[in-house]
Design a protein around this motif. Structure first.
Motif, PDB file in Angstrom:
ATOM      1  N   ALA A 184       3.661   0.824  -6.541  1.00 37.90           N
ATOM      2  CA  ALA A 184       2.405   1.540  -6.283  1.00 37.90           C
ATOM      3  C   ALA A 184       2.440   2.429  -5.048  1.00 37.90           C
ATOM      4  O   ALA A 184       1.423   2.991  -4.675  1.00 37.90           O
ATOM      5  CB  ALA A 184       1.271   0.528  -6.162  1.00 37.90           C
ATOM      6  N   SER A 185       3.566   2.522  -4.393  1.00 38.86           N
ATOM      7  CA  SER A 185       3.658   3.421  -3.236  1.00 38.86           C
ATOM      8  C   SER A 185       5.019   4.097  -3.278  1.00 38.86           C
ATOM      9  O   SER A 185       5.950   3.588  -3.907  1.00 38.86           O
ATOM     10  CB  SER A 185       3.517   2.624  -1.938  1.00 38.86           C
ATOM     11  OG  SER A 185       4.701   1.894  -1.683  1.00 38.86           O
ATOM     12  N   PRO A 186       5.141   5.235  -2.606  1.00 37.33           N
ATOM     13  CA  PRO A 186       6.442   5.926  -2.603  1.00 37.33           C
ATOM     14  C   PRO A 186       7.578   5.030  -2.082  1.00 37.33           C
ATOM     15  O   PRO A 186       8.693   5.087  -2.589  1.00 37.33           O
ATOM     16  CB  PRO A 186       6.212   7.121  -1.678  1.00 37.33           C
ATOM     17  CG  PRO A 186       4.738   7.369  -1.753  1.00 37.33           C
ATOM     18  CD  PRO A 186       4.093   6.019  -1.928  1.00 37.33           C
ATOM     19  N   ARG A 229       0.825  -1.200   0.000  1.00 30.56           N
ATOM     20  CA  ARG A 229       0.000   0.000   0.000  1.00 30.56           C
ATOM     21  C   ARG A 229       0.859   1.248   0.000  1.00 30.56           C
ATOM     22  O   ARG A 229       2.041   1.222   0.280  1.00 30.56           O
ATOM     23  CB  ARG A 229      -0.880   0.034   1.251  1.00 30.56           C
ATOM     24  CG  ARG A 229      -1.831  -1.107   1.371  1.00 30.56           C
ATOM     25  CD  ARG A 229      -2.611  -0.956   2.656  1.00 30.56           C
ATOM     26  NE  ARG A 229      -1.760  -0.568   3.756  1.00 30.56           N
ATOM     27  CZ  ARG A 229      -1.052  -1.429   4.463  1.00 30.56           C
ATOM     28  NH1 ARG A 229      -1.070  -2.697   4.188  1.00 30.56           N
ATOM     29  NH2 ARG A 229      -0.315  -1.011   5.468  1.00 30.56           N
ATOM     30  N   GLY A 230       0.160   2.353  -0.266  1.00 33.17           N
ATOM     31  CA  GLY A 230       0.848   3.638  -0.274  1.00 33.17           C
ATOM     32  C   GLY A 230       0.906   4.299   1.082  1.00 33.17           C
ATOM     33  O   GLY A 230       1.730   5.157   1.318  1.00 33.17           O
ATOM     34  N   GLN A 231       0.010   3.947   1.982  1.00 36.49           N
ATOM     35  CA  GLN A 231      -0.030   4.619   3.270  1.00 36.49           C
ATOM     36  C   GLN A 231       0.865   3.906   4.263  1.00 36.49           C
ATOM     37  O   GLN A 231       0.800   2.701   4.411  1.00 36.49           O
ATOM     38  CB  GLN A 231      -1.463   4.625   3.819  1.00 36.49           C
ATOM     39  CG  GLN A 231      -2.431   5.355   2.916  1.00 36.49           C
ATOM     40  CD  GLN A 231      -1.974   6.764   2.606  1.00 36.49           C
ATOM     41  OE1 GLN A 231      -1.631   7.513   3.507  1.00 36.49           O
ATOM     42  NE2 GLN A 231      -1.940   7.121   1.349  1.00 36.49           N
ATOM     43  N   GLY A 232       1.693   4.654   4.935  1.00 32.31           N
ATOM     44  CA  GLY A 232       2.638   4.064   5.872  1.00 32.31           C
ATOM     45  C   GLY A 232       2.013   3.755   7.209  1.00 32.31           C
ATOM     46  O   GLY A 232       1.021   4.334   7.607  1.00 32.31           O
ATOM     47  N   GLN A 264       5.772  -2.286   6.624  1.00 33.40           N
ATOM     48  CA  GLN A 264       4.587  -1.604   6.114  1.00 33.40           C
ATOM     49  C   GLN A 264       3.443  -2.582   5.825  1.00 33.40           C
ATOM     50  O   GLN A 264       2.295  -2.315   6.159  1.00 33.40           O
ATOM     51  CB  GLN A 264       4.932  -0.833   4.836  1.00 33.40           C
ATOM     52  CG  GLN A 264       3.800   0.068   4.347  1.00 33.40           C
ATOM     53  CD  GLN A 264       4.155   0.815   3.095  1.00 33.40           C
ATOM     54  OE1 GLN A 264       4.489   0.226   2.070  1.00 33.40           O
ATOM     55  NE2 GLN A 264       4.114   2.135   3.165  1.00 33.40           N
ATOM     56  N   HIS A 285       9.206   7.427   5.175  1.00 35.55           N
ATOM     57  CA  HIS A 285       7.935   6.882   4.684  1.00 35.55           C
ATOM     58  C   HIS A 285       6.880   6.720   5.788  1.00 35.55           C
ATOM     59  O   HIS A 285       5.948   5.931   5.654  1.00 35.55           O
ATOM     60  CB  HIS A 285       8.190   5.564   3.948  1.00 35.55           C
ATOM     61  CG  HIS A 285       9.000   5.777   2.704  1.00 35.55           C
ATOM     62  ND1 HIS A 285       8.451   6.261   1.536  1.00 35.55           N
ATOM     63  CD2 HIS A 285      10.329   5.643   2.471  1.00 35.55           C
ATOM     64  CE1 HIS A 285       9.408   6.381   0.618  1.00 35.55           C
ATOM     65  NE2 HIS A 285      10.554   6.017   1.170  1.00 35.55           N
ATOM     66  N   GLY A 286       7.040   7.459   6.850  1.00 39.94           N
ATOM     67  CA  GLY A 286       6.003   7.504   7.873  1.00 39.94           C
ATOM     68  C   GLY A 286       5.774   6.191   8.604  1.00 39.94           C
ATOM     69  O   GLY A 286       4.637   5.867   8.966  1.00 39.94           O
ATOM     70  N   LEU A 287       6.863   5.454   8.831  1.00 36.64           N
ATOM     71  CA  LEU A 287       6.705   4.134   9.456  1.00 36.64           C
ATOM     72  C   LEU A 287       7.264   4.084  10.884  1.00 36.64           C
ATOM     73  O   LEU A 287       7.398   3.003  11.455  1.00 36.64           O
ATOM     74  CB  LEU A 287       7.391   3.064   8.587  1.00 36.64           C
ATOM     75  CG  LEU A 287       6.697   2.784   7.246  1.00 36.64           C
ATOM     76  CD1 LEU A 287       7.614   2.010   6.317  1.00 36.64           C
ATOM     77  CD2 LEU A 287       5.401   2.018   7.463  1.00 36.64           C
TER      78      LEU A 287
END
Lengths: 68, 175
Positions: B91-93, A61-64, B126, B157-159
């Motif tokens: 499909a994701s950064p 997915r794109g959301q972390g 993730q 990446h906000g993890l």
């Protein structure tokens, strides 16, 4: 033979590290063998129909952060 | 069934210009850094090329190319040299970055492009399924990660929150 859990876990970790350090060609051959074994152990209807088993892909997915 | 032949076919497809860039991820990618773990398929991340006259990028040219060379479709997979291969878009950064920074590995004289260990670990964090968490633990226990590089990736990446939860759940009692 030992029942010392710490020793057993250490031994397992060392074995896995030795496996990880094997040449990649050898490890890829192990993947071939592991897949053949998995196919032999996991016959499903779809496998019987198609001769092929595969896994559900992970949700890339794109959301972390949140997994669910 | 020979995964080296599968990789060789993907390399040839790249050399023939069907795909611009690829990188192996998933369990097969992890095998380049960890002990082998049974898996049933190969995840190959690619940059899809838009077909001529279309703005839409599809995997159809990939399937057409491989089918013409003996590949067999199985749902969303194409079986190459006995291995079902799934071609996935970045499909994701995070996956986009992993594809851009993937590294060349030598497999007995043959090249294979693979995600870095740190990107594989970040993607596992993730995606977060049980087997992804197990893989992340393997990366940590094997010492396959560069901690600074891994932290930079998960921070970008906000993890970080997911990592804190993972640390608390699995690494809390690590000496």
């Amino acid at each position: 033979m030992t029942f010392d859990l710490a020793k057993i876990l250490r031994s397992k970790r060392e074995f896995r590290q030795r496996l990880a350090a094997r040449p990649i060609e050898e490890k890829l051959a192990m993947l071939d063998a592991l897949r053949e074994r998995a196919l032999a152990l996991r016959p499903t209807r779809s496998a019987l129909e198609t001769g092929t088993l595969h896994e559900e892909p992970p949700p890339y997915r794109g959301q972390g952060g949140q997994s669910r | 069934m020979n995964i080296k032949s599968t990789i060789a076919a993907i390399n040839q497809m790249q050399a023939d210009g069907v795909i611009e860039r690829y990188a192996i991820g998933g369990a097969v990618g992890a095998t380049f850094y960890l002990e082998p773990v049974a898996t049933l398929d190969v995840d190959v991340f690619i940059t899809f090329r838009p077909e001529a006259g279309s703005l839409l990028a599809t995997a159809q040219p990939v399937f057409d190319y491989l089918k013409a060379r003996g590949g067999r479709m199985e749902g969303e997979y194409i079986v190459v040299a006995g291995w079902p291969v799934q071609f996935l878009p970045a499909a994701s950064p995070l996956v986009e970055e992993a594809l851009a920074q993937a590294v060349e590995k030598d497999v007995a004289g043959m090249s294979a492009r693979v995600f870095t260990a740190e990107h594989l670990a970040a993607i596992a964090l993730q995606t977060g399924r049980a087997k992804d968490k197990a893989r992340l633990l393997q990366f940590i226990e094997t010492g396959a990660l560069d901690p600074a590089r891994f932290h930079a990736i998960i921070s970008r990446h906000g993890l970080l929150e997911a990592w804190k939860r993972f640390e608390k759940q699995f690494l809390g009692d690590t000496p």
